[in-house]
Design an enzyme around this catalytic site. Sequence first.
Site, PDB file in Angstrom:
ATOM      1  N   GLU A  66       0.930  -1.203  -0.051  1.00  0.00           N
ATOM      2  CA  GLU A  66       0.295   0.013  -0.068  1.00  0.00           C
ATOM      3  C   GLU A  66       0.711   1.157  -0.126  1.00  0.00           C
ATOM      4  O   GLU A  66       0.502   2.216  -0.891  1.00  0.00           O
ATOM      5  CB  GLU A  66      -0.963   0.097   1.074  1.00  0.00           C
ATOM      6  CG  GLU A  66      -1.844   1.186   1.347  1.00  0.00           C
ATOM      7  CD  GLU A  66      -2.925   1.323   0.131  1.00  0.00           C
ATOM      8  OE1 GLU A  66      -3.688   0.374   0.006  1.00  0.00           O
ATOM      9  OE2 GLU A  66      -2.664   2.122  -1.007  1.00  0.00           O
ATOM     10  N   LYS A  84       6.251   4.953  -9.484  1.00  0.00           N
ATOM     11  CA  LYS A  84       4.770   4.664  -9.237  1.00  0.00           C
ATOM     12  C   LYS A  84       3.817   4.385 -10.179  1.00  0.00           C
ATOM     13  O   LYS A  84       2.994   3.425  -9.971  1.00  0.00           O
ATOM     14  CB  LYS A  84       4.225   5.744  -8.511  1.00  0.00           C
ATOM     15  CG  LYS A  84       5.108   6.110  -7.103  1.00  0.00           C
ATOM     16  CD  LYS A  84       4.890   7.512  -6.461  1.00  0.00           C
ATOM     17  CE  LYS A  84       5.599   7.764  -5.209  1.00  0.00           C
ATOM     18  NZ  LYS A  84       5.795   9.016  -4.760  1.00  0.00           N
TER      19      LYS A  84
END
Lengths: 349, 349
Positions: free
Chosen positions: B152, B227
């Site tokens: 996460e 990312k």
Amino acid sequence: MKRLRLSITGFGTVGQGLAELLVTKRSLLMHNFDFEVTLISVANARHGFIYREDGLDIPTLLELAASRRPLTAHPGVRHWENALEGLRATGGDVLAEATGTNLRDAEPGISHIRAVLEQGMHVITANKGPAALAANELISLAKQHHVQLRMESTVMAGTPVISTIREGMAGAQVRAIRGILNGTTNYILSAMAAGRDYAEALAEAQMHGYAEADPTADVEGYDTLAKTLILSALVFDRPLEPDQITRQGITTLTREHISRAISEGKRIKLVASLRLLPENKAKNAPLEARVEPVELPLSDPLARVDGVTNAIAVQTDTLPEVTIIGPGAGRLQTGQGLLADLIAIANRS
Amino acid sequence: MKRLRLSITGFGTVGQGLAELLVTKRSLLMHNFDFEVTLISVANARHGFIYREDGLDIPTLLELAASRRPLTAHPGVRHWENALEGLRATGGDVLAEATGTNLRDAEPGISHIRAVLEQGMHVITANKGPAALAANELISLAKQHHVQLRMESTVMAGTPVISTIREGMAGAQVRAIRGILNGTTNYILSAMAAGRDYAEALAEAQMHGYAEADPTADVEGYDTLAKTLILSALVFDRPLEPDQITRQGITTLTREHISRAISEGKRIKLVASLRLLPENKAKNAPLEARVEPVELPLSDPLARVDGVTNAIAVQTDTLPEVTIIGPGAGRLQTGQGLLADLIAIANRS
């Protein structure tokens, strides 16, 4: 592969939306989540409860519903007049409770949910009545019977809010929540910000099907209040009574109110807010709950949420503010929330 | 009550943030989630790997780290020079991998993760290197050994993004993602929108500790690219190579670019985007991936996301657009993501 036997009570927009997704998502559920769903029973208020041991044919059901013919016309089904009796007689693994919201006594949904939890069935529901009036009682009942009760679609439809706060942010302590939780009123306020007066904006919302002929539940804030009750129970574990929430609708707002706010660089939104007082970690801090029009500065992430879109901003001890913006209604959008809940149950049961 | 034996490799900001939360959240984890954590080992690059069978004292470790004394000063520990050897010799239930991000070869994090997955340990990680370069390989390895790997905090720290998309929106098919995924560049662009030129804005970001002395990784878009790689793997299940992503940083943007955009009612943001081409359900549709400055109209929910705040907007077949806005970095914010992952593992193992 796991096989889940599913029952759907309430076969209006939401129930049909879920049924449609069970068809279009069938192979995705098998390949990505390793389970298959057999729809064994369906009920609606007009035609009662039908059941077929080997499974119902969803396209047939959707066609019957679209042409307003009785569900009992599906071949080879057993029939009960009453959904509760049908559920008790036939069982299954999961109930999708999708009857209409009733904020007086939550019937018939709450009786369906209680009955099947006691039988050891999991429940997913989009019905705001039982969630608003009895979420904690029903969660206890589910725990007692070692089954799951999930209600993602009761707040902001399938936009993931409840699971995001309870699971995605697990471990964070929520101190405050603010939300735009009703699309109808947000549509009206956005139209008023664009120059319409209240009556024109309401008529426009009704024309688009966003507002009902009697718009009271939306414009007086009752629908938002129901969602505020749900959040108080599910996020704060502090069930409130409706009269513990200050409530004011949008019916007294004029074009002048709206344009004065705009001239000050603000937007008026119908905001649900819940916050612990004082905003600290004290275990028994009182929970303040309000539903009312609020002037928001443009720097507020809720201020620019326009039209039927909903949003929620959550403040916690570890994450200063997380905002989630998304649809708050719709056939497939609500069905999506039920689907995500069903997948969570399949993964964890 | 379940007891999880935890190891933390990397004891800088992120590792210490998690350790601190394990202390402050201890009773919450016991009461709300029915488990207790024993921190059995910790490693950092300077002092190697320490282990204590009965558990380490977290306040002692935090004090040692704060005063830059060797972790080996903790009483009663066994010591290995090398974390990998220590992990292999001692094991545990869960590894929290929190060494620094290395986008060349993902070491040493990737070796730590591989080793413990093969030993049957679950892994939670905030380390973008292994996630960006080898997420799918590592997920397969985890599956093969029947353990969980959760990441996460690798995207937007503890703001729940990966779990929200993969679990909260389970069953929805993601067609496109757009995100502001780097706080440093967003801070600089926000400061430029307020009138500063690039050099001034960068100096201001450095002064606040938002940008490093060598800001290349942020301002040239490499952090955002990492990312984007993570999202391509975890959301689309389509691992990309870095050179498959068009990348442009913000260093050539002038105050004139920014103010011209503002005069047209727009904002320039460094946007990561991933989308299936054509945007349909075709199984083998190519995935387009870009990191670049984009002019966004103010009606775009990403346009008003200012300062170090991050945001992501997700388009799916069932939910037209869901936007999540929240912090993208920070000691406790990143620790929060690791904590949520740890709770998910405790709940499902």
